[in-house]
Design a protein around this motif. Structure first.
Motif, PDB file in Angstrom:
ATOM      1  N   VAL A  84       0.850  -1.199   0.000  1.00  0.00           N
ATOM      2  CA  VAL A  84       0.000   0.000   0.000  1.00  0.00           C
ATOM      3  C   VAL A  84       0.884   1.247   0.000  1.00  0.00           C
ATOM      4  CG1 VAL A  84      -1.687   1.339   1.333  1.00  0.00           C
ATOM      5  CG2 VAL A  84      -1.907  -1.147   1.204  1.00  0.00           C
ATOM      6  N   ILE A  85       0.540   2.184  -0.893  1.00  0.00           N
ATOM      7  CA  ILE A  85       1.229   3.465  -0.852  1.00  0.00           C
ATOM      8  C   ILE A  85       0.213   4.572  -0.561  1.00  0.00           C
ATOM      9  CG2 ILE A  85       3.091   2.708  -2.350  1.00  0.00           C
ATOM     10  CD1 ILE A  85       1.905   4.075  -4.664  1.00  0.00           C
ATOM     11  N   SER A  86       0.667   5.541   0.204  1.00  0.00           N
ATOM     12  CA  SER A  86      -0.196   6.655   0.588  1.00  0.00           C
ATOM     13  C   SER A  86       0.317   7.924  -0.059  1.00  0.00           C
ATOM     14  CB  SER A  86      -0.164   6.814   2.110  1.00  0.00           C
ATOM     15  OG  SER A  86      -0.548   8.128   2.476  1.00  0.00           O
ATOM     16  N   LEU A  87      -0.590   8.689  -0.637  1.00  0.00           N
ATOM     17  CA  LEU A  87      -0.264  10.028  -1.141  1.00  0.00           C
ATOM     18  C   LEU A  87      -0.956  10.996  -0.195  1.00  0.00           C
ATOM     19  CD1 LEU A  87      -0.956   9.358  -4.930  1.00  0.00           C
ATOM     20  CD2 LEU A  87       1.257   9.318  -3.759  1.00  0.00           C
ATOM     21  N   SER A  88      -0.202  11.917   0.368  1.00  0.00           N
ATOM     22  CA  SER A  88      -0.745  12.705   1.470  1.00  0.00           C
ATOM     23  C   SER A  88      -0.269  14.152   1.415  1.00  0.00           C
ATOM     24  CB  SER A  88      -0.256  12.048   2.775  1.00  0.00           C
ATOM     25  OG  SER A  88      -0.693  12.737   3.891  1.00  0.00           O
ATOM     26  N   ALA A  89      -1.172  15.064   1.729  1.00  0.00           N
ATOM     27  CA  ALA A  89      -0.805  16.481   1.844  1.00  0.00           C
ATOM     28  C   ALA A  89      -0.217  16.703   3.235  1.00  0.00           C
ATOM     29  CB  ALA A  89      -2.035  17.351   1.654  1.00  0.00           C
ATOM     30  N   ILE A  90       0.940  17.342   3.299  1.00  0.00           N
ATOM     31  CA  ILE A  90       1.584  17.553   4.602  1.00  0.00           C
ATOM     32  C   ILE A  90       2.072  18.992   4.727  1.00  0.00           C
ATOM     33  CG2 ILE A  90       2.310  15.170   5.021  1.00  0.00           C
ATOM     34  CD1 ILE A  90       5.042  15.868   3.827  1.00  0.00           C
ATOM     35  N   GLY A  91       2.165  19.444   5.976  1.00  0.00           N
ATOM     36  CA  GLY A  91       2.782  20.747   6.245  1.00  0.00           C
ATOM     37  C   GLY A  91       4.256  20.537   6.534  1.00  0.00           C
ATOM     38  N   SER A  92       5.038  21.586   6.328  1.00  0.00           N
ATOM     39  CA  SER A  92       6.481  21.504   6.575  1.00  0.00           C
ATOM     40  C   SER A  92       6.832  22.151   7.905  1.00  0.00           C
ATOM     41  CB  SER A  92       7.239  22.216   5.457  1.00  0.00           C
ATOM     42  OG  SER A  92       8.607  22.303   5.811  1.00  0.00           O
ATOM     43  N   LEU A  93       7.729  21.500   8.649  1.00  0.00           N
ATOM     44  CA  LEU A  93       8.240  22.062   9.901  1.00  0.00           C
ATOM     45  C   LEU A  93       9.700  22.465   9.732  1.00  0.00           C
ATOM     46  CD1 LEU A  93       6.608  19.424  12.311  1.00  0.00           C
ATOM     47  CD2 LEU A  93       5.821  21.766  11.879  1.00  0.00           C
ATOM     48  N   GLN A  94      10.203  22.434   8.504  1.00  0.00           N
ATOM     49  CA  GLN A  94      11.614  22.747   8.248  1.00  0.00           C
ATOM     50  C   GLN A  94      11.726  23.655   7.028  1.00  0.00           C
ATOM     51  OE1 GLN A  94      13.884  21.888  10.365  1.00  0.00           O
ATOM     52  NE2 GLN A  94      12.755  20.327  11.533  1.00  0.00           N
ATOM     53  N   GLU A  95      12.591  24.654   7.172  1.00  0.00           N
ATOM     54  CA  GLU A  95      12.799  25.631   6.087  1.00  0.00           C
ATOM     55  C   GLU A  95      13.206  24.943   4.776  1.00  0.00           C
ATOM     56  OE1 GLU A  95      12.059  29.273   5.295  1.00  0.00           O
ATOM     57  OE2 GLU A  95      12.622  29.101   7.418  1.00  0.00           O
ATOM     58  N   HIS A  96      14.015  23.870   4.886  1.00  0.00           N
ATOM     59  CA  HIS A  96      14.539  23.231   3.670  1.00  0.00           C
ATOM     60  C   HIS A  96      13.525  22.291   3.004  1.00  0.00           C
ATOM     61  CE1 HIS A  96      15.405  20.139   6.729  1.00  0.00           C
ATOM     62  NE2 HIS A  96      15.335  19.277   5.729  1.00  0.00           N
ATOM     63  N   LEU A  97      12.296  22.249   3.521  1.00  0.00           N
ATOM     64  CA  LEU A  97      11.244  21.433   2.883  1.00  0.00           C
ATOM     65  C   LEU A  97      10.088  22.351   2.471  1.00  0.00           C
ATOM     66  CD1 LEU A  97      11.254  18.397   5.397  1.00  0.00           C
ATOM     67  CD2 LEU A  97      12.426  18.562   3.177  1.00  0.00           C
ATOM     68  N   PRO A  98      10.278  23.132   1.433  1.00  0.00           N
ATOM     69  CA  PRO A  98       9.269  24.130   1.062  1.00  0.00           C
ATOM     70  C   PRO A  98       8.061  23.501   0.361  1.00  0.00           C
ATOM     71  CG  PRO A  98      11.052  24.134  -0.527  1.00  0.00           C
ATOM     72  CD  PRO A  98      11.450  23.154   0.548  1.00  0.00           C
ATOM     73  N   PRO A  99       6.966  24.239   0.279  1.00  0.00           N
ATOM     74  CA  PRO A  99       5.818  23.767  -0.504  1.00  0.00           C
ATOM     75  C   PRO A  99       6.269  23.364  -1.911  1.00  0.00           C
ATOM     76  CG  PRO A  99       5.208  25.689   0.765  1.00  0.00           C
ATOM     77  CD  PRO A  99       6.689  25.525   0.956  1.00  0.00           C
ATOM     78  N   GLY A 100       5.709  22.249  -2.364  1.00  0.00           N
ATOM     79  CA  GLY A 100       6.090  21.720  -3.682  1.00  0.00           C
ATOM     80  C   GLY A 100       7.013  20.519  -3.556  1.00  0.00           C
TER      81      GLY A 100
END
Ligand SMILES: CSC[C@H]1O[C@H](OP(=O)(O)O)[C@H](O)[C@@H]1O
Ligand SMILES: Nc1ncnc2[nH]cnc12
Length: 291
Positions: A84-100
């Motif tokens: 099973v694979i999950s595709l999920s919307a997540i928020g970032s808690l780190q500057e180096h993981l920007p939206p996108g």
């Protein structure tokens, strides 16, 4: 056990279908745990069997805290999924993981508290390990597929899973960063734990939609920002799934997760509750056979 892959895909916010399915068919599956979020969309991509489930239902009807994760995982198991694979919307808690950014998560801090988290319980106690909660083989293949379609992939991250549906306070958001968490979401738990109980290798591709609410002097996450980012990401997520299908080896070799229940069941056979054992038919079919 068959050496064919059957890939379950749980599509999160913004992913209510997948591309490239031959002979698509929506099928209804009922489970002893209740109804899954929706019908399941079955078909083949590049010759590989796929079973897609929109996590929140088509039209996004179901809140993260009200998902019936047991029914969803049990339905995927009954549909014959091997992984099973999950595709999920997540928020970032780190500057180096920007939206996108696409983040292949490998650890979780489970802060959910209002969800049923196990198929097991009084009448059949079982303790599986979730020390390593995702399947490294699936995660590596997903990361490679993402790179091949041009996604900006980050491998290895700790996801804080919160209850929701409200987003976090600024203090919570800052605290989770201090705990060493990298991203935040509302759905990977108990899904990952239940997948392990169901002996289903599981992996998550998180699509970063926002910086949550920890950034000094900045605004806070709002759903319109999340939706805009999801619209931008969902085409790439669907391409990733097609590329993943293309990249799968023809034969599925066994995973250690396929036998997770071998060392997990505690309750003596004569003390097991027949009613619970009947509900566990799909989950324990391999380990208990007809018993
Ligand atoms: C619309 S943002 C909040 C919502 O989106 C994520 O869901 P999913 O993991 O199914 O993509 C997040 O966990 C929340 O449920
Ligand atoms: N900031 C956030 N918090 C929790 N879940 C999310 N899903 C997407 N963004 C999120």
């Amino acid at each position: 056990m068959s050496s064919e892959w059957t890939i379950g895909v749980v599509g999160g916010s913004g992913v209510y279908a997948i591309d490239g399915l031959e002979d698509p068919e929506w099928i209804a599956i009922d489970t002893p745990w209740g109804a899954p979020s929706d019908e399941l969309l079955t078909g083949r991509i590049e010759g590989v069997k796929f079973v897609f489930l929109p996590r929140h239902g088509r039209g996004h009807r179901i809140s993260p805290s009200e998902l019936n994760a047991r029914a969803n995982i049990d339905a995927l198991k009954r549909a014959g999924c091997t992984d099973v694979i999950s595709l999920s919307a997540i928020g970032s808690l780190q500057e180096h993981l920007p939206p996108g950014k696409f983040v292949v998560v490998d650890q979780f801090v489970d802060r959910t508290f209002a969800r049923v988290k196990s198929f097991f319980g009084t009448g059949c106690v079982a303790h599986v390990s979730v020390a390593d909660p995702v399947c490294p083989r699936l995660s590596a293949m997903l990361a490679a597929a993402g790179r091949a379609v041009g996604a900006d992939i980050h491998e290895g991250a700790t996801q804080l899973v919160m209850e929701g549906p409200q987003f976090s306070t600024r203090a919570e958001s800052r605290l989770y960063r201090q705990w060493g968490c990298d991203v935040i979401g509302m759905t990977a738990m108990p899904e990952a734990k239940l997948a392990r109980e169901a002996e289903l290798p599981y992996a998550v591709v998180g699509m970063v939609t926002d910086y949550d609410s920890w950034r000094e002097g900045e605004g806070h996450v709002e759903v319109d920002e999340v939706i805009a980012q999801l619209i931008a990401n969902s085409g790439l997520a669907k391409q990733l799934v097609v590329e993943f299908a293309r990249s799968l080896p023809a034969e599925r070799t066994p995973s250690p997760i396929d036998t997770a229940l071998d060392v997990a069941l505690m309750t003596a056979p004569e003390k097991r509750d027949p009613a619970l054992m009947a509900k566990l038919d799909a989950i324990t079919a391999r380990v208990l056979g007809g018993r």
